[in-house]
Design a protein around this motif. Structure first.
Motif, PDB file in Angstrom:
ATOM      1  N   VAL A   8       9.775   0.713  -7.612  1.00 45.83           N
ATOM      2  CA  VAL A   8       9.338   1.868  -6.674  1.00 45.83           C
ATOM      3  C   VAL A   8       7.947   1.618  -6.146  1.00 45.83           C
ATOM      4  CG1 VAL A   8       8.349   4.504  -7.762  1.00 45.83           C
ATOM      5  CG2 VAL A   8      10.114   3.271  -9.361  1.00 45.83           C
ATOM      6  N   GLY A   9       7.673   1.727  -5.238  1.00 44.68           N
ATOM      7  CA  GLY A   9       6.734   1.242  -3.570  1.00 44.68           C
ATOM      8  C   GLY A   9       7.071   0.753  -3.125  1.00 44.68           C
ATOM      9  N   ALA A  10       6.726   0.994  -1.817  1.00 36.44           N
ATOM     10  CA  ALA A  10       7.226  -0.244  -0.207  1.00 36.44           C
ATOM     11  C   ALA A  10       6.033  -0.995  -0.427  1.00 36.44           C
ATOM     12  CB  ALA A  10       8.057   0.375   0.221  1.00 36.44           C
ATOM     13  N   GLY A  11       4.692  -0.929  -0.669  1.00 33.89           N
ATOM     14  CA  GLY A  11       3.362  -1.586  -0.230  1.00 33.89           C
ATOM     15  C   GLY A  11       3.913  -3.215  -0.673  1.00 33.89           C
ATOM     16  N   PRO A  12       2.820  -3.787  -0.718  1.00 39.28           N
ATOM     17  CA  PRO A  12       3.345  -5.231  -0.441  1.00 39.28           C
ATOM     18  C   PRO A  12       3.958  -5.624  -1.463  1.00 39.28           C
ATOM     19  CG  PRO A  12       1.161  -4.869  -0.174  1.00 39.28           C
ATOM     20  CD  PRO A  12       1.372  -3.283  -0.496  1.00 39.28           C
ATOM     21  N   THR A  13       3.666  -4.922  -3.076  1.00 38.01           N
ATOM     22  CA  THR A  13       3.509  -5.553  -4.186  1.00 38.01           C
ATOM     23  C   THR A  13       5.733  -5.582  -4.276  1.00 38.01           C
ATOM     24  OG1 THR A  13       1.858  -4.936  -5.121  1.00 38.01           O
ATOM     25  CG2 THR A  13       3.876  -6.333  -6.421  1.00 38.01           C
ATOM     26  N   GLY A  14       6.701  -3.996  -3.896  1.00 37.14           N
ATOM     27  CA  GLY A  14       7.485  -3.969  -4.128  1.00 37.14           C
ATOM     28  C   GLY A  14       8.215  -4.200  -3.036  1.00 37.14           C
ATOM     29  N   THR A  41      -4.420  -1.285   7.816  1.00 36.56           N
ATOM     30  CA  THR A  41      -4.491  -2.798   7.419  1.00 36.56           C
ATOM     31  C   THR A  41      -5.209  -2.698   5.929  1.00 36.56           C
ATOM     32  OG1 THR A  41      -7.205  -1.950   8.955  1.00 36.56           O
ATOM     33  CG2 THR A  41      -5.102  -3.547   9.852  1.00 36.56           C
ATOM     34  N   ARG A  42      -5.992  -2.651   5.382  1.00 35.75           N
ATOM     35  CA  ARG A  42      -6.567  -2.617   4.107  1.00 35.75           C
ATOM     36  C   ARG A  42      -6.668  -4.160   3.505  1.00 35.75           C
ATOM     37  NH1 ARG A  42      -4.348   0.840  -1.231  1.00 35.75           N
ATOM     38  NH2 ARG A  42      -2.612   0.936  -0.094  1.00 35.75           N
ATOM     39  N   ALA A  43      -6.274  -4.498   3.151  1.00 35.23           N
ATOM     40  CA  ALA A  43      -6.464  -6.000   2.667  1.00 35.23           C
ATOM     41  C   ALA A  43      -6.109  -6.725   3.919  1.00 35.23           C
ATOM     42  CB  ALA A  43      -5.090  -6.716   1.250  1.00 35.23           C
ATOM     43  N   LEU A  44      -6.573  -8.003   3.734  1.00 35.23           N
ATOM     44  CA  LEU A  44      -6.909  -8.441   4.736  1.00 35.23           C
ATOM     45  C   LEU A  44      -6.762  -9.955   4.998  1.00 35.23           C
ATOM     46  CD1 LEU A  44      -7.597  -7.970   8.141  1.00 35.23           C
ATOM     47  CD2 LEU A  44      -9.998  -8.800   7.348  1.00 35.23           C
ATOM     48  N   GLY A 160       7.505  -1.065 -11.433  1.00 35.62           N
ATOM     49  CA  GLY A 160       6.631  -0.350 -11.335  1.00 35.62           C
ATOM     50  C   GLY A 160       5.839  -1.137  -9.569  1.00 35.62           C
ATOM     51  N   CYS A 161       5.819  -0.478  -8.598  1.00 36.91           N
ATOM     52  CA  CYS A 161       4.613  -0.941  -7.793  1.00 36.91           C
ATOM     53  C   CYS A 161       4.040  -0.154  -6.600  1.00 36.91           C
ATOM     54  CB  CYS A 161       5.825  -2.376  -6.847  1.00 36.91           C
ATOM     55  SG  CYS A 161       6.787  -3.213  -7.513  1.00 36.91           S
ATOM     56  N   ASP A 162       3.776   0.771  -7.810  1.00 37.81           N
ATOM     57  CA  ASP A 162       3.959   2.227  -6.813  1.00 37.81           C
ATOM     58  C   ASP A 162       1.961   2.698  -7.087  1.00 37.81           C
ATOM     59  OD1 ASP A 162       4.123   2.328  -9.370  1.00 37.81           O
ATOM     60  OD2 ASP A 162       4.688   4.960  -9.559  1.00 37.81           O
ATOM     61  N   THR A 265     -14.111   5.342   5.498  1.00 39.56           N
ATOM     62  CA  THR A 265     -15.592   4.916   4.073  1.00 39.56           C
ATOM     63  C   THR A 265     -14.179   5.223   2.895  1.00 39.56           C
ATOM     64  OG1 THR A 265     -16.067   7.118   3.774  1.00 39.56           O
ATOM     65  CG2 THR A 265     -17.569   5.752   4.814  1.00 39.56           C
ATOM     66  N   TYR A 266     -14.801   4.664   1.659  1.00 43.60           N
ATOM     67  CA  TYR A 266     -13.747   5.109   0.536  1.00 43.60           C
ATOM     68  C   TYR A 266     -14.869   4.372  -1.136  1.00 43.60           C
ATOM     69  CZ  TYR A 266     -13.294  -0.793   1.160  1.00 43.60           C
ATOM     70  OH  TYR A 266     -13.202  -1.594   1.223  1.00 43.60           O
ATOM     71  N   ARG A 267     -14.377   4.988  -1.974  1.00 42.80           N
ATOM     72  CA  ARG A 267     -14.730   4.111  -3.351  1.00 42.80           C
ATOM     73  C   ARG A 267     -13.986   3.247  -4.372  1.00 42.80           C
ATOM     74  NH1 ARG A 267     -19.083   7.897  -4.610  1.00 42.80           N
ATOM     75  NH2 ARG A 267     -19.262   6.738  -6.754  1.00 42.80           N
ATOM     76  N   LEU A 283       4.835  -2.521 -15.112  1.00 41.61           N
ATOM     77  CA  LEU A 283       3.336  -2.557 -13.699  1.00 41.61           C
ATOM     78  C   LEU A 283       3.281  -3.664 -13.116  1.00 41.61           C
ATOM     79  CD1 LEU A 283       1.509   0.115 -16.082  1.00 41.61           C
ATOM     80  CD2 LEU A 283       3.144   0.295 -14.768  1.00 41.61           C
ATOM     81  N   LEU A 284       3.364  -3.181 -11.339  1.00 49.62           N
ATOM     82  CA  LEU A 284       3.358  -4.811 -11.135  1.00 49.62           C
ATOM     83  C   LEU A 284       1.914  -4.364 -10.089  1.00 49.62           C
ATOM     84  CD1 LEU A 284       6.685  -5.043 -11.152  1.00 49.62           C
ATOM     85  CD2 LEU A 284       6.018  -7.236 -10.200  1.00 49.62           C
ATOM     86  N   GLY A 285       1.047  -4.915  -9.170  1.00 49.26           N
ATOM     87  CA  GLY A 285       0.122  -4.930  -8.135  1.00 49.26           C
ATOM     88  C   GLY A 285      -0.527  -3.652  -8.680  1.00 49.26           C
ATOM     89  N   SER A 292     -12.195  -4.851  -6.876  1.00 50.52           N
ATOM     90  CA  SER A 292     -12.823  -4.675  -5.640  1.00 50.52           C
ATOM     91  C   SER A 292     -12.531  -5.839  -4.505  1.00 50.52           C
ATOM     92  CB  SER A 292     -14.578  -5.392  -6.128  1.00 50.52           C
ATOM     93  OG  SER A 292     -14.068  -7.266  -5.908  1.00 50.52           O
ATOM     94  N   PRO A 293     -12.746  -5.200  -3.041  1.00 49.69           N
ATOM     95  CA  PRO A 293     -11.822  -6.245  -2.006  1.00 49.69           C
ATOM     96  C   PRO A 293     -13.226  -7.158  -1.741  1.00 49.69           C
ATOM     97  CG  PRO A 293     -13.191  -4.032  -1.234  1.00 49.69           C
ATOM     98  CD  PRO A 293     -13.605  -4.094  -2.958  1.00 49.69           C
ATOM     99  N   VAL A 294     -13.748  -7.662  -2.610  1.00 53.90           N
ATOM    100  CA  VAL A 294     -14.602  -8.816  -2.490  1.00 53.90           C
ATOM    101  C   VAL A 294     -13.547  -9.834  -2.854  1.00 53.90           C
ATOM    102  CG1 VAL A 294     -16.338 -10.116  -3.010  1.00 53.90           C
ATOM    103  CG2 VAL A 294     -16.579  -7.502  -1.496  1.00 53.90           C
TER     104      VAL A 294
END
Ligand code: FAD
Length: 523
Positions: A8-14, A41-44, A160-162, A265-267, A283-285, A292-294
């Motif tokens: 479930v989910g075709a982002g990077p993890t799925g 792009t999100r993750a870089l 579950g990669c959703d 901008t994002y939280r 559950l994955l990802g 945090s993105p740092v």
């Protein structure tokens, strides 16, 4: 049964999970509620351990073609360059990829999507998971289809990669404790010139926060990530122009922006699921942990969740291991997620804290400590192992067994087996161990002794007896592998069993006990 595994989910993890299953001969059903691949792009940052996995998947050349290696990280405070982490030198001889590859999440998804297509699997877009009903031997999943109708599919397992709002997690009743960070973050893709060291990650610490400049492909192209100045919080008309004064203030007057092609901008939150598994659902990802993105860890951690689970799931689906093997997924990956939250995210809290004391710590104490620490090679190498994720190990897993005490510094059960240049035949060439040792089976590496009566578990095991040779001796000594010794590697390259004297009976017992090899379990 519709498929053995529903992803479930075709982002990077799925996409990683589906690819790893498909190349291991298990055809997944992969769905995503969106109409097509994400354009954000999100993750870089792609870390070295992910690059090693990309190499096994056959996509590393494509990633290198599209990405830009960041060979160092520079720390700035109050206009001065305080420290540099020389990723290239720190990671040299630890991995074939001693850098952080700057490659957008959209490109990562495209590369993995294309590979999946080559393996004969297509993502079913516009298809949403809306119901899960677990039975002892299967799961009935209710899917909302593109035309708005619903259908039920019966599957043996669900990945579950959703993402952060995971339906698999919520339908399984798994809690997701944690909290949002108080700050609002911004991200911008810009063309800029200034004090930034080209081709490196530049981090500017300032009294009220930080800015990170990531090098992008193209001359003077940077991705800037930072926290919104306090006076801009709560406003919904913030543009890149409104953050420029604060960025310029800290990054120096010489900073000039020529253009900005994307601003948002994002939280963010820091959370970890209380469990990574409910019976037949995993559950994955981001569904399991968000950070945090740092540190550029989130996407990479999800990709490695998938790599950890896929080989186990494939063995179980193909009847080559008992379901009990799957317990090790949660045992191994929960500590990784929790450690991330307790280390990099804690450091992040300090980096973004509003208090004046934190501001002072950031620009004076932290910068000085970093400057001192990063001038020491062992600390540089330690930092590289942590950030690149090659240092992740599963020493406490029930899949990790050492037969006797190996010398200090030698790889242990649970560790990622090191990258080596070895002669695999006495009269053969020196070969790259990561290219030579495949990840579709277990690998037995025997050093300084014959592999007499190695167990016959068919295609599950490849045996490599490393011949005595001066070059081999020097290379093994470099990573403190003793002679004699043997290492049984799991398909994901981590050491399962190790010891000094070759012990065929112990290896046989390892397969029997840890994989519970036996009649195919019913599902
Ligand atoms: C601004 C920003 C910068 C970041 N930078 C970095 C970085 O530099 N490095 C890094 O490693 N990480 C970074 N991250 C984190 C990274 O983006 C995430 O960790 C990553 O996207 C997680 O991937 P995923 O596949 O687990 O989840 P997602 O990317 O969220 O994918 C989940 C997918 O599941 C689908 N889905 C959801 N619900 C359903 C359903 N019910 N049925 C079917 N499909 C469903 C969604 O449509 C989506 O496609 C960053 C995040 C942000 C916000």
């Amino acid at each position: 049964m519709g498929a053995d595994v529903l992803v479930v989910g075709a982002g990077p993890t799925g996409l990683m999970l589906a690819n790893q299953l498909a190349r291991r001969g298990v055809r997944p059903l992969i769905i995503d509620r969106h109409a097509g691949p994400s354009r954000e792009t999100r993750a870089l940052g792609v870390q070295a351990r992910t690059m090693e996995i990309y190499a096994k998947l056959g996509v590393v050349d494509r990633a290198l073609e599209l990405g830009k290696p960041g060979s160092g990280a520079d720390l700035w405070a109050q206009g001065r360059r305080m420290a540099r982490v020389p990723l290239g030198e720190a990671g040299r001889d630890l991995t074939p990829y001693p850098y952080i590859l700057i490659l957008g999440q959209d490109d990562n998804e495209r590369i993995m999507g294309d590979r999946l297509h080559e393996l004969g699997v297509s993502v079913q877009w516009n298809t949403e998971l809306i119901g899960l009903d677990q039975e002892p031997d299967k799961v009935a999943a209710t899917l909302k289809q593109p035309d708005g109708t619903t259908r039920k599919v019966l599957v043996a397992w669900v990945g579950g990669c959703d993402g952060a709002r995971s339906a698999v997690r919520e339908l399984s009743g798994i809690t997701f404790p944690g909290a949002p960070y108080q700050h609002v973050f911004f991200v911008a893709d810009v063309e800029a010139t200034g004090s930034m060291v080209p081709d490196e990650v530049n981090a500017y610490l300032w009294r009220e926060g930080f800015h990170l400049f990531f090098p992008m492909r193209g001359k003077d192209h940077w991705r800037v990530v930072g926290i919104l100045p306090a006076e801009l919080r709560g406003r919904d008309d913030v543009t890149f122009d409104s953050v420029v004064p604060s960025v310029r203030n800290e990054a120096g007057a010489g900073l000039t922006f020529k253009s900005c092609t994307w601003f948002s901008t994002y939280r963010i939150h820091h959370r970890s699921a209380s469990r990574f598994r409910d019976r037949r659902c995993f559950l994955l990802g981001d569904a399991a942990h968000i950070h945090s993105p740092v540190g550029a860890q989130g996407m990479n951690t999800g990709l490695q969740d998938a790599y950890n689970l896929a080989w186990k799931l494939a063995l179980v689906v193909k009847g080559q291991a008992n379901e009990a093997l799957l317990d090790s997924y949660e045992d191994e990956r929960i500590p990784v997620a929790r450690r991330l939250l307790n280390t990099i995210d804690r450091a992040f809290m300090l980096a973004v804290s509003d208090s004046w004391l934190a501001g002072l710590l950031r620009t004076k104490v932290l910068a000085r400590i970093a400057a001192f620490a990063m001038s020491r090679e062992p600390i540089q190498r330690f930092a590289f192992r942590v950030i690149s994720q090659i240092g992740i190990r599963y020493r406490k897993s029930f899949l990790s067994q050492s037969l006797d005490e190996l010398p200090d510094g030698a790889p242990r059960a649970g560790d990622r087996f090191p990258w080596l240049q070895l002669k695999f035949r006495a009269d053969g060439p020196v070969e790259d161990s990561f290219q030579k040792i495949g990840d579709m089976q277990f690998n037995l590496i025997v050093i300084g002794q014959p592999a007499e009566a190695a167990p016959d578990v068919g295609e599950l095991l490849s045996v490599h007896v490393i011949p005595a040779d001066p070059m081999n001796d020097a290379e093994l000594a470099r990573v403190q592998i003793p002679r004699p010794s043997f290492y049984l590697l799991r398909p994901d390259g981590h050491v399962g069993l190790c010891g000094s004297r070759f012990d065929a009976a112990a290896i046989k017992q390892y397969f029997a006990e840890r994989l519970h090899l036996g009649p195919r379990s019913a599902h």
